[in-house]
Design a protein around this motif. Structure first.
Motif, PDB file in Angstrom:
ATOM      1  N   GLY A   9       0.815  -1.196   0.000  1.00 20.75           N
ATOM      2  CA  GLY A   9       0.000   0.000   0.000  1.00 20.75           C
ATOM      3  C   GLY A   9       0.849   1.245   0.000  1.00 20.75           C
ATOM      4  O   GLY A   9       2.068   1.189  -0.210  1.00 20.75           O
ATOM      5  N   LEU A  10       0.207   2.362   0.256  1.00 24.12           N
ATOM      6  CA  LEU A  10       0.869   3.661   0.300  1.00 24.12           C
ATOM      7  C   LEU A  10       1.058   4.076   1.757  1.00 24.12           C
ATOM      8  O   LEU A  10       0.106   4.054   2.548  1.00 24.12           O
ATOM      9  N   VAL A  11       2.283   4.440   2.092  1.00 21.76           N
ATOM     10  CA  VAL A  11       2.585   4.845   3.461  1.00 21.76           C
ATOM     11  C   VAL A  11       3.599   5.978   3.422  1.00 21.76           C
ATOM     12  O   VAL A  11       4.381   6.097   2.483  1.00 21.76           O
ATOM     13  N   GLN A  12       3.572   6.800   4.448  1.00 19.81           N
ATOM     14  CA  GLN A  12       4.532   7.901   4.515  1.00 19.81           C
ATOM     15  C   GLN A  12       5.867   7.422   5.087  1.00 19.81           C
ATOM     16  O   GLN A  12       5.927   6.396   5.775  1.00 19.81           O
ATOM     17  N   THR A  13       6.880   8.171   4.823  1.00 18.30           N
ATOM     18  CA  THR A  13       8.200   7.885   5.370  1.00 18.30           C
ATOM     19  C   THR A  13       8.121   7.739   6.886  1.00 18.30           C
ATOM     20  O   THR A  13       7.481   8.556   7.557  1.00 18.30           O
ATOM     21  N   GLY A  14       8.745   6.693   7.373  1.00 23.25           N
ATOM     22  CA  GLY A  14       8.714   6.411   8.799  1.00 23.25           C
ATOM     23  C   GLY A  14       7.578   5.510   9.226  1.00 23.25           C
ATOM     24  O   GLY A  14       7.540   5.062  10.379  1.00 23.25           O
ATOM     25  N   GLY A  15       6.671   5.234   8.322  1.00 24.71           N
ATOM     26  CA  GLY A  15       5.532   4.397   8.638  1.00 24.71           C
ATOM     27  C   GLY A  15       5.850   2.917   8.589  1.00 24.71           C
ATOM     28  O   GLY A  15       7.002   2.514   8.373  1.00 24.71           O
ATOM     29  N   SER A  16       4.817   2.114   8.782  1.00 25.37           N
ATOM     30  CA  SER A  16       4.976   0.658   8.840  1.00 25.37           C
ATOM     31  C   SER A  16       3.942  -0.029   7.958  1.00 25.37           C
ATOM     32  O   SER A  16       2.852   0.498   7.723  1.00 25.37           O
ATOM     33  N   LEU A  17       4.314  -1.202   7.501  1.00 19.88           N
ATOM     34  CA  LEU A  17       3.409  -2.084   6.782  1.00 19.88           C
ATOM     35  C   LEU A  17       3.775  -3.515   7.122  1.00 19.88           C
ATOM     36  O   LEU A  17       4.942  -3.807   7.439  1.00 19.88           O
ATOM     37  N   ARG A  18       2.808  -4.403   7.020  1.00 15.58           N
ATOM     38  CA  ARG A  18       3.099  -5.824   7.168  1.00 15.58           C
ATOM     39  C   ARG A  18       2.629  -6.556   5.928  1.00 15.58           C
ATOM     40  O   ARG A  18       1.440  -6.531   5.588  1.00 15.58           O
ATOM     41  N   LEU A  79       6.247 -10.252   6.541  1.00 16.59           N
ATOM     42  CA  LEU A  79       7.376  -9.320   6.512  1.00 16.59           C
ATOM     43  C   LEU A  79       6.891  -8.024   7.152  1.00 16.59           C
ATOM     44  O   LEU A  79       6.134  -7.261   6.538  1.00 16.59           O
ATOM     45  N   GLN A  80       7.289  -7.836   8.399  1.00 18.85           N
ATOM     46  CA  GLN A  80       6.949  -6.604   9.102  1.00 18.85           C
ATOM     47  C   GLN A  80       7.975  -5.546   8.734  1.00 18.85           C
ATOM     48  O   GLN A  80       9.172  -5.743   8.950  1.00 18.85           O
ATOM     49  N   MET A  81       7.492  -4.437   8.203  1.00 20.07           N
ATOM     50  CA  MET A  81       8.388  -3.377   7.753  1.00 20.07           C
ATOM     51  C   MET A  81       8.131  -2.116   8.566  1.00 20.07           C
ATOM     52  O   MET A  81       6.996  -1.637   8.624  1.00 20.07           O
ATOM     53  N   LYS A  82       9.153  -1.619   9.209  1.00 23.19           N
ATOM     54  CA  LYS A  82       9.047  -0.414  10.019  1.00 23.19           C
ATOM     55  C   LYS A  82      10.040   0.635   9.539  1.00 23.19           C
ATOM     56  O   LYS A  82      10.983   0.324   8.817  1.00 23.19           O
ATOM     57  N   ARG A  83       9.806   1.867   9.969  1.00 22.73           N
ATOM     58  CA  ARG A  83      10.691   2.998   9.606  1.00 22.73           C
ATOM     59  C   ARG A  83      10.953   2.991   8.106  1.00 22.73           C
ATOM     60  O   ARG A  83      12.101   3.056   7.660  1.00 22.73           O
ATOM     61  N   LEU A  84       9.887   2.913   7.361  1.00 17.28           N
ATOM     62  CA  LEU A  84      10.010   2.823   5.915  1.00 17.28           C
ATOM     63  C   LEU A  84      10.602   4.089   5.331  1.00 17.28           C
ATOM     64  O   LEU A  84      10.371   5.199   5.819  1.00 17.28           O
ATOM     65  N   ARG A  85      11.353   3.889   4.255  1.00 12.73           N
ATOM     66  CA  ARG A  85      12.017   4.977   3.555  1.00 12.73           C
ATOM     67  C   ARG A  85      11.527   5.027   2.115  1.00 12.73           C
ATOM     68  O   ARG A  85      11.008   4.041   1.593  1.00 12.73           O
ATOM     69  N   THR A  86      11.734   6.127   1.470  1.00  6.05           N
ATOM     70  CA  THR A  86      11.289   6.237   0.077  1.00  6.05           C
ATOM     71  C   THR A  86      11.983   5.197  -0.791  1.00  6.05           C
ATOM     72  O   THR A  86      11.387   4.681  -1.749  1.00  6.05           O
ATOM     73  N   GLU A  87      13.209   4.853  -0.443  1.00  5.07           N
ATOM     74  CA  GLU A  87      13.943   3.859  -1.240  1.00  5.07           C
ATOM     75  C   GLU A  87      13.422   2.432  -1.050  1.00  5.07           C
ATOM     76  O   GLU A  87      13.876   1.515  -1.725  1.00  5.07           O
ATOM     77  N   ASP A  88      12.469   2.250  -0.133  1.00  6.33           N
ATOM     78  CA  ASP A  88      11.833   0.944   0.025  1.00  6.33           C
ATOM     79  C   ASP A  88      10.692   0.755  -0.967  1.00  6.33           C
ATOM     80  O   ASP A  88      10.115  -0.338  -1.052  1.00  6.33           O
ATOM     81  N   THR A  89      10.360   1.793  -1.705  1.00  8.27           N
ATOM     82  CA  THR A  89       9.296   1.700  -2.694  1.00  8.27           C
ATOM     83  C   THR A  89       9.660   0.676  -3.763  1.00  8.27           C
ATOM     84  O   THR A  89      10.721   0.756  -4.382  1.00  8.27           O
ATOM     85  N   ALA A  90       8.774  -0.303  -3.951  1.00 12.74           N
ATOM     86  CA  ALA A  90       9.040  -1.386  -4.901  1.00 12.74           C
ATOM     87  C   ALA A  90       7.847  -2.331  -4.922  1.00 12.74           C
ATOM     88  O   ALA A  90       6.957  -2.250  -4.063  1.00 12.74           O
TER      89      ALA A  90
END
Length: 125
Positions: A9-18, A79-90
């Motif tokens: 999905g769409l999340v802001q920098t620093g956000g989390s997704l699972r 896959l728990q993803m935290k502190r997301l960065r723009t470079e994690d976009t994929a």
């Protein structure tokens, strides 16, 4: 084995997704890995977990921010993803091996037998 990846999905920098990777009604017979592919870039390794769930491996770029885990009862790898960065976009893909695989091969996409369809993760600044 059919794999179903979801949770992007769409999340802001620093956000989390699972993210979830569900096997079609059966347990995983081998290791499960997550890979990602950003626009214009090659597919790269993100994380993997062994068949027994005791061994994990992470790409340096996600170490300390992402956590891979598995729920055998639910036939699902997360896959728990935290502190997301723009470079994690994929687009994130999960992949599964049909039998035992050495941990040194976790990062090689050729070693995996089954692939999910991918789920898009977009991190906005």
């Amino acid at each position: 084995v059919q794999l179903q990846a979801s949770g992007g999905g769409l999340v802001q920098t620093g956000g989390s997704l699972r993210l979830s990777c569900a096997a079609s009604g059966r347990t995983f017979d081998g290791a499960v890995g997550w890979f990602r592919q950003a626009p214009g870039k090659e597919r790269e390794f993100v994380a993997a977990i062994s068949r027994g769930g005791r061994i994990t491996d992470y790409a340096e770029s996600v170490k300390g921010r992402f956590t891979i885990s598995k729920d055998n009862a639910e036939h699902t790898v997360y896959l728990q993803m935290k502190r997301l960065r723009t470079e994690d976009t994929a687009v994130y893909y999960c992949a599964a091996r049909s039998d035992w695989m050495s941990g040194i091969a976790f990062r090689d996409p050729v070693q995996y037998d089954y692939w999910g369809q991918g789920t898009l993760v977009t991190v906005s600044s």
